[in-house]
Scaffold this motif. Structure first.
Motif, mmCIF file in Angstrom:
data_model
loop_
_atom_site.group_PDB
_atom_site.id
_atom_site.type_symbol
_atom_site.label_atom_id
_atom_site.label_comp_id
_atom_site.label_asym_id
_atom_site.label_seq_id
_atom_site.Cartn_x
_atom_site.Cartn_y
_atom_site.Cartn_z
ATOM 1 N N THR A 123 0.824 -1.223 0.000
ATOM 2 C CA THR A 123 0.000 0.000 0.000
ATOM 3 C C THR A 123 0.857 1.273 0.000
ATOM 4 O OG1 THR A 123 -0.135 -0.130 2.400
ATOM 5 C CG2 THR A 123 -1.953 -1.099 1.173
ATOM 6 N N TYR A 124 2.141 1.097 -0.142
ATOM 7 C CA TYR A 124 3.103 2.204 -0.165
ATOM 8 C C TYR A 124 2.665 3.344 -1.102
ATOM 9 C CZ TYR A 124 7.958 3.956 -1.080
ATOM 10 O OH TYR A 124 9.085 4.712 -1.243
ATOM 11 N N PRO A 125 2.178 3.033 -2.329
ATOM 12 C CA PRO A 125 1.796 4.132 -3.230
ATOM 13 C C PRO A 125 0.610 4.958 -2.705
ATOM 14 C CG PRO A 125 2.017 2.064 -4.453
ATOM 15 C CD PRO A 125 2.075 1.719 -2.998
ATOM 16 N N LEU A 127 0.083 5.753 0.543
ATOM 17 C CA LEU A 127 0.668 6.732 1.471
ATOM 18 C C LEU A 127 1.354 7.837 0.675
ATOM 19 C CD1 LEU A 127 1.315 7.631 4.367
ATOM 20 C CD2 LEU A 127 3.338 6.161 4.312
ATOM 21 N N GLN A 128 1.993 7.460 -0.400
ATOM 22 C CA GLN A 128 2.637 8.466 -1.257
ATOM 23 C C GLN A 128 1.580 9.406 -1.854
ATOM 24 O OE1 GLN A 128 5.672 6.914 -3.779
ATOM 25 N NE2 GLN A 128 6.002 8.837 -4.846
ATOM 26 N N ALA A 129 0.434 8.852 -2.237
ATOM 27 C CA ALA A 129 -0.656 9.686 -2.761
ATOM 28 C C ALA A 129 -1.119 10.662 -1.681
ATOM 29 C CB ALA A 129 -1.818 8.808 -3.227
ATOM 30 N N ALA A 130 -1.235 10.166 -0.442
ATOM 31 C CA ALA A 130 -1.659 11.042 0.666
ATOM 32 C C ALA A 130 -0.626 12.156 0.863
ATOM 33 C CB ALA A 130 -1.830 10.230 1.942
ATOM 34 N N ASP A 131 0.659 11.805 0.791
ATOM 35 C CA ASP A 131 1.731 12.810 0.916
ATOM 36 C C ASP A 131 1.520 13.939 -0.084
ATOM 37 O OD1 ASP A 131 3.454 11.537 2.755
ATOM 38 O OD2 ASP A 131 4.366 10.326 1.168
ATOM 39 N N ILE A 132 1.188 13.550 -1.283
ATOM 40 C CA ILE A 132 1.119 14.530 -2.367
ATOM 41 C C ILE A 132 -0.172 15.344 -2.273
ATOM 42 C CG2 ILE A 132 0.943 14.761 -4.882
ATOM 43 C CD1 ILE A 132 2.692 12.141 -5.019
ATOM 44 N N ASP A 145 11.792 6.272 -12.129
ATOM 45 C CA ASP A 145 11.296 5.087 -11.414
ATOM 46 C C ASP A 145 10.070 5.380 -10.548
ATOM 47 O OD1 ASP A 145 13.047 6.715 -9.903
ATOM 48 O OD2 ASP A 145 13.387 5.123 -8.455
ATOM 49 N N GLN A 146 9.814 6.655 -10.253
ATOM 50 C CA GLN A 146 8.673 6.998 -9.394
ATOM 51 C C GLN A 146 7.469 7.512 -10.189
ATOM 52 O OE1 GLN A 146 8.236 6.827 -5.943
ATOM 53 N NE2 GLN A 146 10.011 5.496 -6.095
ATOM 54 N N ALA A 147 7.626 7.615 -11.497
ATOM 55 C CA ALA A 147 6.559 8.228 -12.305
ATOM 56 C C ALA A 147 5.250 7.441 -12.179
ATOM 57 C CB ALA A 147 7.004 8.325 -13.761
HETATM 58 N N1 TRP Z 1 8.605 6.850 -2.911
HETATM 59 C C1 TRP Z 1 9.604 7.870 -3.050
HETATM 60 C C2 TRP Z 1 10.978 7.216 -3.304
HETATM 61 O O1 TRP Z 1 11.177 6.072 -2.953
HETATM 62 C C3 TRP Z 1 9.666 8.753 -1.831
HETATM 63 C C4 TRP Z 1 8.371 9.471 -1.619
HETATM 64 C C5 TRP Z 1 7.489 9.249 -0.592
HETATM 65 C C6 TRP Z 1 7.830 10.504 -2.424
HETATM 66 N N2 TRP Z 1 6.420 10.092 -0.712
HETATM 67 C C7 TRP Z 1 6.594 10.877 -1.819
HETATM 68 C C8 TRP Z 1 8.262 11.135 -3.590
HETATM 69 C C9 TRP Z 1 5.785 11.867 -2.381
HETATM 70 C C10 TRP Z 1 7.450 12.111 -4.154
HETATM 71 C C11 TRP Z 1 6.226 12.485 -3.548
HETATM 72 O O2 TRP Z 1 11.874 7.850 -3.844
#
Ligand code: TRP
Ligand code: ADP
Length: 325
Positions: A123-125, A127-132, A145-147
């Motif tokens: 579910t890592y992506p 949490l990343q969506a929540a971050d953004i 690699d993160q696109a």
């Molecule tokens: N997943 C990213 C990496 O491994 C790090 C990351 C976490 C991130 N939250 C983010 C990047 C939000 C951009 C936006 O490099």
């Protein structure tokens, strides 16, 4: 325009991280409203040691500051200091299809590299969506690699907006146009996982030793060589301006030089390039309280924004009793 990116505190940054990502993140602080954070919650899927987690988190913040992140221009904070993000993550998880996450290649990659198959990795992506989404981010600078994770974020945000109304700003990935693909000591992509990297903050002595050990072909001294694609030349090009690069290129094309001499030139250039950052880092390490203050101020600013967005999302899906409407 709000720019946001996160950096996992999973080890010390190397030349590849810098020229491929960090340098460009920092450059954006001059013209945009930049939010950068240390993604310690994401790192919890791989770092399972309290002291190490704390050390790496502080180190990552210090490294960014030493490399030129200016806390007066950009907002720097630690991911876990904004608990609203974790709360938002649940709201998003509840509407994210398994299929969307199953298509993410980074999960498979990480499991192939030996990481445990825990739910947090899958579910890592989200949490990343929540971050953004928590900060109404417009632009997310990332490496190629993160696109895919930014695409997932867009999907999740669009489907939430579709169900509950216009809550989230739909972000765009910004794959860094000036990012270099940095080769490692063996000529493959530089990466911690291949152990072919040179850390930015290792001692110049260690760095020099590694440079001197780079394997080269057995070309005789007097023979000319095409510089483009040559590992030493490519690495040297990262650290110097065009005239110096052209000078080395001309030397290659003339012949009459040894690789030992080029290695020395490369080590000198790399040392000079990071001298200021090394000095700044030493000062920051001696003043961890100053770093903590920067992070606390950053978190306060980030939290204020995330609280607004979380309230908007909670209200939209009805998980708050809002009597006023
Ligand atoms: N997943 C990213 C990496 O491994 C790090 C990351 C976490 C991130 N939250 C983010 C990047 C939000 C951009 C936006 O490099
Ligand atoms: P590593 O491969 O060493 O584990 P990460 O995957 O943690 O590195 O890299 C973080 C970011 O640094 C990536 O998203 C990518 O943009 C950038 N990066 C890493 N290695 C390189 C490289 N060799 N060349 C260019 N960019 C790189």
């Amino acid at each position: 325009m709000r720019v946001l990116s996160g950096i996992q505190p999973t080890g010390r940054p190397h030349w590849g991280n810098y020229f491929g990502a960090i340098r460009q993140y920092i450059a954006l602080q001059n013209n945009e409203q930049a939010f950068y954070f240390v993604a310690n919650l994401h790192a919890l899927t791989s770092i399972r040691d309290r002291a190490l987690m704390q050390q790496y988190t502080l180190d990552a913040a210090i490294d960014l500051l030493a490399l030129g992140l200016d806390p007066n221009q950009a907002t720097l904070f630690v991911q876990s200091d904004v608990p609203e993000v974790s709360e938002l993550c649940w709201l998003l998880l509840s509407g994210t299809s398994m299929g969307l996450l199953e298509r993410c290649v980074s999960y498979k990659d990480k499991v192939d590299k030996g990481l445990a198959t825990v739910a947090g990795l899958f579910t890592y992506p989200v949490l990343q969506a929540a971050d953004i989404l928590a900060y109404d981010s417009d632009l997310v600078p990332v490496g190629q690699d993160q696109a895919q994770h930014i695409e997932v974020t867009r999907d999740i945000a669009q489907s939430f907006n579709h169900q509950f109304g216009e809550v989230f700003v739909i972000p765009k990935a910004y794959v860094l146009p000036t990012a270099a693909k940095v080769p490692g000591l063996d000529g493959e992509k530089m990466s911690k996982s291949y152990n072919n990297h040179i850390e930015i903050f290792e001692s110049p002595k260690e760095m020099r030793k590694k440079v001197m050990r780079i394997a080269t072909d057995s070309r005789p001294m007097d023979q000319a060589k095409e510089p483009d694609g040559d590992l030493l030349y490519d690495l040297y090009s990262l650290f110097v301006d065009e005239p110096s690069r052209d000078e080395l290129a001309a030397k290659y094309r003339r012949g009459g030089f040894g690789y030992g001499e080029v290695k020395k030139q490369l080590a000198d250039a790399a040392e000079a390039y990071f001298t200021q950052a090394h000095e700044r880092r030493q000062k920051l390490v001696a003043n961890p309280d100053e770093v903590r203050q920067i992070l606390a101020a950053g978190a306060a600013k980030a939290r204020a924004k995330a609280a607004q967005v979380l309230a908007r999302a909670q209200d939209a899906c009805g998980v708050t009793l809002n009597w006023t409407r």
